[in-house]
Design an enzyme around this catalytic site. Sequence first.
Site, mmCIF file in Angstrom:
data_model
loop_
_atom_site.group_PDB
_atom_site.id
_atom_site.type_symbol
_atom_site.label_atom_id
_atom_site.label_comp_id
_atom_site.label_asym_id
_atom_site.label_seq_id
_atom_site.Cartn_x
_atom_site.Cartn_y
_atom_site.Cartn_z
ATOM 1 N N GLY A 12 0.828 -1.208 0.000
ATOM 2 C CA GLY A 12 0.000 0.000 0.000
ATOM 3 C C GLY A 12 0.863 1.258 0.000
ATOM 4 O O GLY A 12 2.099 1.186 0.054
ATOM 5 N N ASP A 13 0.217 2.412 -0.146
ATOM 6 C CA ASP A 13 0.895 3.717 -0.145
ATOM 7 C C ASP A 13 1.926 3.836 -1.263
ATOM 8 O O ASP A 13 2.923 4.543 -1.133
ATOM 9 C CB ASP A 13 1.592 3.994 1.201
ATOM 10 C CG ASP A 13 0.662 3.810 2.375
ATOM 11 O OD1 ASP A 13 -0.476 4.296 2.302
ATOM 12 O OD2 ASP A 13 1.062 3.168 3.368
ATOM 13 N N GLY A 15 1.522 5.187 -4.092
ATOM 14 C CA GLY A 15 1.323 6.358 -4.945
ATOM 15 C C GLY A 15 0.257 6.093 -5.999
ATOM 16 O O GLY A 15 0.265 6.687 -7.075
ATOM 17 N N LYS A 16 -0.688 5.206 -5.648
ATOM 18 C CA LYS A 16 -1.768 4.882 -6.601
ATOM 19 C C LYS A 16 -2.564 6.127 -6.947
ATOM 20 O O LYS A 16 -2.972 6.325 -8.082
ATOM 21 C CB LYS A 16 -2.713 3.824 -6.001
ATOM 22 C CG LYS A 16 -2.068 2.483 -5.801
ATOM 23 C CD LYS A 16 -3.015 1.511 -5.136
ATOM 24 C CE LYS A 16 -3.325 1.856 -3.701
ATOM 25 N NZ LYS A 16 -2.185 1.835 -2.788
ATOM 26 N N LYS A 18 -1.685 9.263 -7.201
ATOM 27 C CA LYS A 18 -1.048 10.086 -8.235
ATOM 28 C C LYS A 18 -1.188 9.421 -9.605
ATOM 29 O O LYS A 18 -1.521 10.081 -10.594
ATOM 30 C CB LYS A 18 0.435 10.312 -7.905
ATOM 31 C CG LYS A 18 1.144 10.950 -9.074
ATOM 32 C CD LYS A 18 2.564 11.373 -8.863
ATOM 33 C CE LYS A 18 3.137 11.742 -10.235
ATOM 34 N NZ LYS A 18 4.448 12.338 -10.196
ATOM 35 N N GLY A 40 -5.722 6.214 1.933
ATOM 36 C CA GLY A 40 -5.616 7.662 1.780
ATOM 37 C C GLY A 40 -4.801 7.915 0.544
ATOM 38 O O GLY A 40 -3.623 7.612 0.520
ATOM 39 N N HIS A 41 -5.456 8.371 -0.514
ATOM 40 C CA HIS A 41 -4.737 8.596 -1.761
ATOM 41 C C HIS A 41 -4.430 10.088 -1.881
ATOM 42 O O HIS A 41 -5.330 10.915 -1.891
ATOM 43 C CB HIS A 41 -5.570 8.107 -2.947
ATOM 44 C CG HIS A 41 -5.821 6.618 -2.902
ATOM 45 N ND1 HIS A 41 -6.654 5.977 -3.752
ATOM 46 C CD2 HIS A 41 -5.306 5.661 -2.107
ATOM 47 C CE1 HIS A 41 -6.659 4.676 -3.470
ATOM 48 N NE2 HIS A 41 -5.849 4.475 -2.472
ATOM 49 N N THR A 128 -5.967 1.013 10.989
ATOM 50 C CA THR A 128 -6.111 2.471 11.046
ATOM 51 C C THR A 128 -7.241 2.876 11.998
ATOM 52 O O THR A 128 -7.531 4.047 12.143
ATOM 53 C CB THR A 128 -6.434 3.043 9.650
ATOM 54 O OG1 THR A 128 -7.576 2.335 9.148
ATOM 55 C CG2 THR A 128 -5.278 2.872 8.696
ATOM 56 N N GLN A 222 -5.005 -0.116 -0.831
ATOM 57 C CA GLN A 222 -3.964 -0.920 -0.177
ATOM 58 C C GLN A 222 -3.071 -1.603 -1.238
ATOM 59 O O GLN A 222 -2.911 -1.052 -2.313
ATOM 60 C CB GLN A 222 -4.575 -1.953 0.784
ATOM 61 C CG GLN A 222 -5.073 -1.335 2.085
ATOM 62 C CD GLN A 222 -6.484 -0.805 2.003
ATOM 63 O OE1 GLN A 222 -7.336 -1.378 1.354
ATOM 64 N NE2 GLN A 222 -6.750 0.290 2.670
ATOM 65 N N GLY A 300 -1.145 9.611 9.892
ATOM 66 C CA GLY A 300 0.046 10.379 10.242
ATOM 67 C C GLY A 300 1.145 9.501 10.841
ATOM 68 O O GLY A 300 2.198 9.992 11.240
ATOM 69 N N ASP A 331 12.827 9.488 -7.230
ATOM 70 C CA ASP A 331 13.606 10.641 -6.760
ATOM 71 C C ASP A 331 14.091 10.478 -5.321
ATOM 72 O O ASP A 331 15.101 11.043 -4.932
ATOM 73 C CB ASP A 331 12.756 11.918 -6.874
ATOM 74 C CG ASP A 331 11.413 11.778 -6.163
ATOM 75 O OD1 ASP A 331 10.635 10.874 -6.557
ATOM 76 O OD2 ASP A 331 11.126 12.548 -5.227
ATOM 77 N N SER A 409 7.573 7.819 -11.830
ATOM 78 C CA SER A 409 7.244 9.056 -11.134
ATOM 79 C C SER A 409 8.477 9.561 -10.400
ATOM 80 O O SER A 409 9.135 8.814 -9.681
ATOM 81 C CB SER A 409 6.090 8.791 -10.167
ATOM 82 O OG SER A 409 5.842 9.940 -9.403
ATOM 83 N N VAL A 410 8.776 10.843 -10.614
ATOM 84 C CA VAL A 410 10.018 11.393 -10.063
ATOM 85 C C VAL A 410 9.769 12.580 -9.122
ATOM 86 O O VAL A 410 10.640 13.396 -8.877
ATOM 87 C CB VAL A 410 10.977 11.799 -11.214
ATOM 88 C CG1 VAL A 410 11.531 10.559 -11.901
ATOM 89 C CG2 VAL A 410 10.270 12.696 -12.238
HETATM 90 P P1 GDP Z 1 -1.554 5.759 -2.303
HETATM 91 O O1 GDP Z 1 -2.467 5.432 -1.161
HETATM 92 O O2 GDP Z 1 -1.016 4.535 -2.974
HETATM 93 O O3 GDP Z 1 -2.156 6.728 -3.250
HETATM 94 O O4 GDP Z 1 -0.293 6.451 -1.689
HETATM 95 P P2 GDP Z 1 -0.272 7.659 -0.647
HETATM 96 O O5 GDP Z 1 -0.993 8.816 -1.183
HETATM 97 O O6 GDP Z 1 -0.628 7.202 0.701
HETATM 98 O O7 GDP Z 1 1.289 7.907 -0.574
HETATM 99 C C1 GDP Z 1 2.047 8.305 -1.625
HETATM 100 C C2 GDP Z 1 2.746 9.603 -1.248
HETATM 101 O O8 GDP Z 1 3.857 9.798 -2.079
HETATM 102 C C3 GDP Z 1 1.881 10.828 -1.418
HETATM 103 O O9 GDP Z 1 2.207 11.763 -0.435
HETATM 104 C C4 GDP Z 1 2.297 11.345 -2.808
HETATM 105 O O10 GDP Z 1 2.125 12.746 -2.958
HETATM 106 C C5 GDP Z 1 3.737 11.001 -2.815
HETATM 107 N N1 GDP Z 1 4.293 10.690 -4.122
HETATM 108 C C6 GDP Z 1 3.708 10.012 -5.157
HETATM 109 N N2 GDP Z 1 4.601 9.854 -6.159
HETATM 110 C C7 GDP Z 1 5.754 10.433 -5.751
HETATM 111 C C8 GDP Z 1 7.053 10.568 -6.330
HETATM 112 O O11 GDP Z 1 7.333 10.105 -7.424
HETATM 113 N N3 GDP Z 1 8.009 11.205 -5.588
HETATM 114 C C9 GDP Z 1 7.765 11.703 -4.356
HETATM 115 N N4 GDP Z 1 8.752 12.311 -3.704
HETATM 116 N N5 GDP Z 1 6.540 11.601 -3.779
HETATM 117 C C10 GDP Z 1 5.567 10.970 -4.468
#
Ligand code: GDP
Length: 432
Positions: A12-13, A15-16, A18, A40-41, A128, A222, A300, A331, A409-410
């Site tokens: 999970g987390d 970056g889905k 984005k 939390g996306h 959570t 997730q 958090g 990155d 993604s960078v």
């Molecule tokens: P999700 O639940 O899979 O959407 O992931 P989250 O939103 O919980 O966590 C992903 C975090 O990484 C978020 O704060 C995004 O803004 C950040 N993020 C996504 N892609 C990138 C990236 O390529 N580089 C950086 N530095 N942050 C990223």
Amino acid sequence: MSAVVVVGAQWGDEGKGKVVDLYAPYADLVVRYAGGANAGHTLVVGGEKLILHLIPSGILHERTRCIVGQGTVIDPGVLLREIEALHARGVPTEERLLVSQRAHVVLPHHKSIDELREKKSNEAIGTTKRGIGPCYEDKVARRGLRMGDLLDGTRLRDKLEANLECWRPVAADLGGTLPTAEDIAAHYSGLGEALREVISDAGAVVRASIRDGEKILLEGAQGTMLDIDNGTYPYVTSSSAVAGGACAGAGIGPTHIGRAIGIAKAYTTRVGGGPFPTELDDETGQQLRDAGAEYGSTTGRPRRCGWLDLVALRHAVTVNGLDEIAITKLDVLTALPALEVCVAYELDGRRLSHPPYERLDAVRPIYETLEGWDEELSGCRSRDDLPTAAQAYLARIEREVGCRVGVVSVGPDREDTADLCDPFGLSAPSTR
Ligand code: GDP
């Protein structure tokens, strides 16, 4: 091709949010198929941050419609607040957002039970505390309430009475008390009224959309290693997070899904309890946490961080049938002098290339060391723009897991993306 699934390929987390936001302009409909407000996306647009827990990450694109599917569990209060937050930002949801009448409702006592259990248990899952587990328990025990029930006051109260009967002894055993059916019914029928326009036969809408030849993005929550069947049980979520779960969760057949894209970070993180073979409990782990802002968007909580686990990713490629992987947060690895990737595990003297079904906590990761890079990556728009060492890192991932890398993604912003292309379009055949 009608539908493309976007699924988390780690814990999970990844970056889905984005990636779905980037793909959404190519889609007519985005359907969230699993999980609840424990997800939390995070979307960052023009430097502004928006966190969505339930509503699909396609909502920011006005041409795209969004559905919260029947495989999700919905806290109607959270849903309403999310809708209001979108309106406050000038994002319209009227006639663009629907919620399945079949999705189960997260009730106040689901949250209290979740919290009481986490407090009491010696082996807390690290949930959570959003009530997701108890809500899915009710669903499979066939005593849950569904979103459609919120629209009929009498039915709501009767079902609540029966439901609360089952939970009272559990709450008493944990030292807690539960609200009355009247109190919950009064509050929840109000929420139902406020959501009347969006609660509908969403599965039928998805099927009609397929019939009309529209393009559908199926958004997971997730990740694969948290999937109830394919993950690190019992340290998992309560739903089918994998690509296969998209069919049941959206209400469509597997023959309509043409492609599965997995999202993976360039390293690994995990929130909550459970085994994590490549975890770094040291300065490098802290460096990843700081550089990647690895603190949960829902709670958090600091995320546990570690090297890229290619054994887990290989598992994700196979159980999801991935055609392509989107790598995020490349990155974050900038400036690390050398990068370790876990290519196999060792357990009882045996080398494993796939995760064992149990005793993941006993495996020893086998690492290979790759060269790091110092260049800032956020301006890279194609793989060719990346430093040679970063290109080699991606090529190594592809070789180890047998799946091509697509989008890279960078950085957190929409623009910080290399090799974005139409997820419904033709791309190079998978090396799988
Ligand atoms: P999700 O639940 O899979 O959407 O992931 P989250 O939103 O919980 O966590 C992903 C975090 O990484 C978020 O704060 C995004 O803004 C950040 N993020 C996504 N892609 C990138 C990236 O390529 N580089 C950086 N530095 N942050 C990223």
